[in-house]
Design a protein around this motif. Sequence first.
Motif, PDB file in Angstrom:
ATOM      1  N   GLU A 279       0.706  -1.352  -0.037  1.00  0.00           N
ATOM      2  CA  GLU A 279       0.019  -0.068  -0.055  1.00  0.00           C
ATOM      3  C   GLU A 279       0.946   1.339   0.205  1.00  0.00           C
ATOM      4  N   ASN A 280       2.115   1.154   0.121  1.00  0.00           N
ATOM      5  CA  ASN A 280       3.216   2.175   0.094  1.00  0.00           C
ATOM      6  C   ASN A 280       3.783   2.539  -1.174  1.00  0.00           C
ATOM      7  N   PRO A 281       4.454   3.488  -1.360  1.00  0.00           N
ATOM      8  CA  PRO A 281       5.378   3.812  -2.692  1.00  0.00           C
ATOM      9  C   PRO A 281       6.636   2.771  -2.890  1.00  0.00           C
ATOM     10  N   VAL A 282       6.910   2.403  -1.395  1.00  0.00           N
ATOM     11  CA  VAL A 282       8.162   1.451  -1.594  1.00  0.00           C
ATOM     12  C   VAL A 282       7.938   0.306  -2.192  1.00  0.00           C
ATOM     13  N   PHE A 283       6.676  -0.171  -2.347  1.00  0.00           N
ATOM     14  CA  PHE A 283       6.297  -1.183  -3.375  1.00  0.00           C
ATOM     15  C   PHE A 283       6.950  -1.460  -4.564  1.00  0.00           C
ATOM     16  N   PHE A 284       7.216   0.003  -5.051  1.00  0.00           N
ATOM     17  CA  PHE A 284       7.745  -0.023  -6.496  1.00  0.00           C
ATOM     18  C   PHE A 284       9.185  -0.268  -6.435  1.00  0.00           C
ATOM     19  N   GLN A 285       9.606  -0.404  -5.222  1.00  0.00           N
ATOM     20  CA  GLN A 285      11.310  -0.649  -5.041  1.00  0.00           C
ATOM     21  C   GLN A 285      11.542  -1.957  -5.091  1.00  0.00           C
ATOM     22  N   LEU A 286      10.459  -3.157  -5.223  1.00  0.00           N
ATOM     23  CA  LEU A 286      10.737  -4.405  -4.898  1.00  0.00           C
ATOM     24  C   LEU A 286      11.041  -4.992  -6.530  1.00  0.00           C
ATOM     25  N   ASP A 287      11.924  -5.952  -6.382  1.00  0.00           N
ATOM     26  CA  ASP A 287      12.390  -6.367  -7.714  1.00  0.00           C
ATOM     27  C   ASP A 287      11.618  -7.927  -7.588  1.00  0.00           C
ATOM     28  N   ALA A 288      11.099  -8.188  -6.613  1.00  0.00           N
ATOM     29  CA  ALA A 288      10.416  -9.393  -6.519  1.00  0.00           C
ATOM     30  C   ALA A 288       9.332  -9.537  -5.581  1.00  0.00           C
ATOM     31  N   PRO A 289       8.449 -10.418  -5.708  1.00  0.00           N
ATOM     32  CA  PRO A 289       7.284 -10.284  -4.466  1.00  0.00           C
ATOM     33  C   PRO A 289       7.730 -10.642  -3.359  1.00  0.00           C
ATOM     34  N   ALA A 290       7.152  -9.746  -2.296  1.00  0.00           N
ATOM     35  CA  ALA A 290       7.353 -10.040  -1.011  1.00  0.00           C
ATOM     36  C   ALA A 290       6.894 -11.412  -0.498  1.00  0.00           C
TER      37      ALA A 290
END
Length: 329
Positions: A279-290
């Motif tokens: 739900e936060n902009p940090v999501f777009f920092q992920l290179d793989a699913p959490a």
Amino acid sequence: MTVRDALNMALDEELARDEKVFIIGEEIAEFDGAYKITRGLWKKYGDKRMIDTPITEAGFCGIAIGAALLGLKPICEFMTFNFAMQAIDRIINGAAKNLYMSAGRYPVPVLFRGPNGNAKGLAAQHSQCFAAWFMSAPGLKVVSPSTCEDYRGCLKAAVRDPDPVIMLESELLYNLEFPVSDQAMDKDYQIPIGKAKVEKPGKHITLVTHGQAYVYTLQAAEILAGQGIEAEVVNLRSLRPLDWDTVFKSIGKTHRLMTVELGWPRCGVGSEIVATVMENPVFFQLDAPAVRCTGIDVPMPYSEKIEYECTPKDHHIADYAKRVCGTKF
């Protein structure tokens, strides 16, 4: 120093510091506590500060809340948080909601502490992890320490906090030894509730954990290091409030996230963390699913051999982390 000694020393110092502090629970006084956490304190402080109770969690939990409402600072020990279910109405409706429902007039400065989750061979009724349960309740603060410094700093902060605090401990950690700095030995040493710690820096994946699971996660990070994967280990220490800044900053550095806990997978601590990241902009920092590495979705078996496989250990965590990192390594 063992976790047991760190707790005992911190309790002793808080009892000496403030005469309003007292401890109440089953066998905590004359018997020195079921786990010897309160060893020697009854002889030093007497019956008014160290109060043995019958096996009546709902009763002595209610007494502790009433004492807190009248200005005292009780430390209420549950022999295990599994038995806290007998007192859940008091904890939620009596302690957590009271400040809000009284429009800020009546704080409840009480600390509920004791072992949480599984130990060894205690079966399903004694092995549940209640981190997510208490974490979901407004009005409570929830800490889940791992090291001796965590236990000292979290306990002191919790005793001095004006709100009800849940301190989830681990029976299996009580005998473990951890290094303790000179700073942590200060009688006023506190870890701010809501502040996580990066225990091991890394650049390939963030491993977010708490409590007993921290030990296995740190071991897993060493396994991964031997295979060229540098994992960053974040020790949450506090679950409510949770240090989102530290978690988000780490994700921005590693671009991968895995949560590690010993509780059940459904509606767990990891579930909340992963959802909040989404739900936060940090999501777009992920290179793989959490992903979440959790205990198995079954009541805890009595057999120690089966129990061992029901919660993640170092090799389970390392294997999960390698999947998140993919073929890059």
